[in-house]
Scaffold this active site. Structure first.
Site, PDB file in Angstrom:
ATOM      1  N   ASN A  98      70.359   5.349 -25.162  1.00 30.55           N
ATOM      2  CA  ASN A  98      69.214   6.212 -25.462  1.00 30.55           C
ATOM      3  C   ASN A  98      68.351   5.519 -26.504  1.00 30.55           C
ATOM      4  OD1 ASN A  98      67.870   8.286 -27.320  1.00 30.55           O
ATOM      5  ND2 ASN A  98      68.467   9.605 -25.624  1.00 30.55           N
ATOM      6  N   ASN A 126      64.073   8.524 -24.946  1.00 34.68           N
ATOM      7  CA  ASN A 126      63.889   9.731 -25.748  1.00 34.68           C
ATOM      8  C   ASN A 126      62.404   9.858 -26.084  1.00 34.68           C
ATOM      9  OD1 ASN A 126      63.927  11.845 -27.526  1.00 34.68           O
ATOM     10  ND2 ASN A 126      65.463  10.973 -28.904  1.00 34.68           N
ATOM     11  N   CYS A 129      61.778  13.592 -29.393  1.00 35.11           N
ATOM     12  CA  CYS A 129      62.443  14.018 -30.628  1.00 35.11           C
ATOM     13  C   CYS A 129      61.423  14.688 -31.541  1.00 35.11           C
ATOM     14  CB  CYS A 129      63.073  12.834 -31.351  1.00 35.11           C
ATOM     15  SG  CYS A 129      63.850  13.294 -32.909  1.00 35.11           S
TER      16      CYS A 129
END
Length: 302
Positions: A98, A126, A129
Site C-alpha cells: 500500500n 492509497n 487518507c
C-alpha cells in the site's frame, strides 16, 4: 468448499485479507495469526520519504469504533524494501503493498520501485487518507484519480487497486475514473472523517482536530457504497469497514464485494481474520452454496 477468488489478475485462496494500517508489517501479529490461512496481507502504507506522522494524541476510542489521525507514520520506501519486504515475502500468503504519494509523479515513482520487488503480488494506491496534506485530494476528483492510476499503470504489470474515500457526494464517478485509468480493482472504503471533543476543555481531543472514523459504526456506510458501486462499475471490489463477524463478511460478498479486509477488529480481536476463514465454509453451507464466487453480487435488486 471453493473459497478462491480473483481480483483482476490476482488470485487469492480465500476472500479474507487484513487492512493496511491495522496489521503493521505482519511481524507484529505473528503470535496471533496463522498467516497461511489469510487470503492476503496489506501492510502499513509506505511513502517516498520517512514520515513521523501527526502530533499526539492521534487515536480516540469512540462508542462504536475509533478515530485515528496517525498521518501515515512510516520509514519510507527504501526502508520498506530493505527491512520489511524480506520478511513479508517469506510469508505463505499474498502481499499487497500500500503506497501514498504527495503528487501524481510520486505515486508513479513508488509503483516503479515496487514493480521490480520480489514478493509484492499487487499494489494498493492509497488515494484517500484523510489525515495528511493532499492525501485525500486525489480521490475526490475523477480526473485526478484517473491520472494517478493511468501513470501508475504505465509503471507496472502488477495488479493495481485503488483505495477510495467515502467522503464525497458519490463514489461511483471516482470508481469509474479508476476503472478508466486501468485499475484492476477497488478497495471500498477508507475511513469517514470525524472529530472528538473534550467539552470541559473546549477543544478537540485529536491534535490534528479531525481523524478517520473506522470500526462497526461505518459498516452500513461501507455496505451501501459497495452495493452502489458494484451496480455501476465492472471491477472487483474489496469491501472494508467495520467487519467483525462472518455475517459481516457474507453481507459484503452478497452486496458485490469479491473480498474483504479486516481493519479495526485486528486491534481488539487479533485472531479474528483467521477464524473468519474457518467459518466461511459453514456460512456457505447454510445457504446451500459451495463457492464464494457464486454468491458475489447476488443481492436482490428491485
Amino acid at each position: 468448499m471453493d473459497l478462491e477468488v480473483s481480483i483482476g489478475r490476482l488470485t487469492l485462496p480465500n476472500p479474507i485479507l487484513v487492512a493496511s494500517g491495522t496489521f503493521g508489517y505482519a511481524k507484529e501479529s505473528a503470535g496471533f495469526v496463522d498467516f497461511s490461512k489469510l487470503g492476503g496481507i496489506v501492510p502499513k502504507t509506505v511513502t517516498w520519504e520517512p514520515r513521523i506522522g501527526n502530533r499526539t494524541p492521534r487515536i480516540v476510542e469512540t462508542a462504536s469504533g475509533m478515530l485515528n489521525a496517525i498521518g501515515l507514520d512510516n520509514d519510507g520506501i527504501d526502508h520498506f524494501l530493505r527491512v520489511h519486504l524480506p520478511y513479508l515475502r517469506k510469508l505463505p500468503t499474498s502481499i499487497i503493498a500500500n503506497v501514498a504519494g504527495r503528487t501524481v509523479e510520486e505515486y508513479a515513482a513508488l509503483v516503479t520501485r515496487l514493480n521490480g520487488a520480489e514478493g509484492v503480488d499487487a499494489i494498493e494506491l492509497n488515494l484517500s487518507c484523510p489525515n495528511v496534506s493532499c492525501g485525500i485530494d486525489f480521490a475526490i476528483n475523477p480526473e485526478s484519480t484517473e491520472r494517478v492510476i493511468s501513470l501508475a499503470r504505465r509503471e507496472t504489470d502488477k495488479p493495481l487497486l485503488a483505495k477510495l474515500t467515502p467522503n464525497v457526494t458519490s463514489v461511483a464517478p471516482i470508481a469509474q475514473a479508476a476503472a478508466a485509468g486501468g485499475a484492476d480493482g477497488l478497495t471500498l472504503i477508507n475511513t469517514v472523517v470525524g472529530t472528538a471533543i473534550d467539552w470541559r476543555r473546549r477543544r478537540p481531543i485529536l491534535a490534528n482536530r479531525i481523524g478517520g472514523l473506522s470500526g462497526p459504526a461505518i459498516k452500513p456506510i461501507a455496505l451501501r457504497i459497495v452495493m452502489e458501486t458494484a451496480a455501476k462499475v465492472d471491477l472487483p471490489i474489496i469491501g472494508v469497514g467495520g467487519i467483525g463477524s462472518i455475517d459481516d463478511v457474507m453481507e459484503f460478498l452478497v452486496a458485490g464485494a469479491t473480498a474483504v479486509q479486516i481493519g479495526t477488529a485486528n486491534f481488539y480481536d487479533p485472531g479474528l481474520a483467521t477464524r473468519l476463514v474457518d467459518e466461511l465454509p459453514g456460512a456457505l453451507a447454510a445457504i446451500e452454496e459451495n463457492s464464494v464466487r457464486r454468491i458475489i453480487g447476488t443481492l436482490e435488486r428491485n
